[in-house]
Design a protein around this motif. Structure first.
Motif: not given
Length: 269
Positions: A169-177, A181-195
């Protein structure tokens, strides 16, 4: 008549590009391509010789129809401490495409250390690091972006950083788990689009784009399965039927209002 013959002779010689000492080359005369000192594009491996103090560095150098490399050498740039720092250089005309040196080939340089390498790491050209830890002698193991001992896959911040890198993903991406469970992961990844703004509460400054990524654990770290903005399990179960429903059934769809609004953790992309 003799004077006329000499004049014609001079003109003919000039047309052939004859160079007279002290004058610039005539039109059409090829200018020699300069050879310059440069560094390899990549270091592909480091091995330790049978004496324990000779390093053999495998690298990539320019190649072409004519000679393209002279004087490939490896030298220590600093006294040996807990690290060994080596620099690779060679001389080549490949900076000019007219040289014909537009391909690459493998080559090996040697450097003899003042004492056995032991358990020290080797850093080549201040960028690529090799270690004996977890390696198969005589070869050293090349370290990755997360260092020589990357974090084990698990539900930790360092592990989530590795997952974000694996998703490219792009640099300076924000993440939220979301789920792990140690075997599977769901991660929300986002990045700024405004000024870039000074007021973090201004919607123009906090607008983001992003996706929800699903991962499986592997020996090398978290491996991406798929990404989506939809809620639930439909998209991830299509890509990986074994993904546990308990980790995705309750997930809401992503929307700009639901994207993370916090600062990235230290070291996050």
């Amino acid at each position: 008549m003799a004077a006329l013959f000499c004049a014609v002779g001079v003109l003919l010689l000039g047309a052939c590009g004859t160079r007279v000492a002290g004058r610039p080359p005539s039109p059409g005369t090829a200018t020699p391509i300069p050879w310059t000192t440069m560094q390899p594009s990549a270091v592909t491996g480091v091995r330790v010789g049978a004496d324990g103090r000779t390093l053999l560095l495998d690298t990539r150098v320019p190649s072409g129809a004519d000679a393209c490399v002279r004087g490939l050498k490896a030298v220590l740039t600093d006294p040996m401490t807990d690290l060994v720092r080596v620099q690779l250089t060679f001389v080549s005309p490949s900076g000019d495409r007219a040289s014909g040196c537009t391909e690459e080939r493998g080559s090996t340089a040697k450097v003899r250390l003042p004492e056995p390498l032991g358990g020290r790491d080797v850093i080549v050209d201040n960028s690529t690091r090799f270690t004996a830890r977890g390696a198969r002698p005589p070869a050293l193991r090349q370290c990755g972006e997360l260092g020589c001992t990357p974090p084990a896959t698990g539900c930790t911040a360092a592990s989530y950083d590795q997952a974000a890198r694996a998703a490219d993903v792009p640099l300076h991406t924000y993440r939220e788990a979301q789920k792990c469970d140690g075997k599977w992961l769901v991660l929300d990844l986002s990045w700024r689009t405004g000024p870039i703004c000074g007021d973090p509460h201004d919607p123009a400054c906090t607008s983001r784009r992003g996706d929800r990524w699903f991962f499986r654990a592997r020996k090398t770290g978290w491996q991406p399965i798929t990404r989506t903005a939809a809620g639930g399990c439909r998209d991830v179960r299509r890509a990986e039927p074994a993904f546990p429903a308990a980790l995705c059934a309750s997930l809401d769809p992503l929307s700009p209002a639901l994207l993370p609004s916090y600062s990235p953790a230290p070291g996050a992309r």
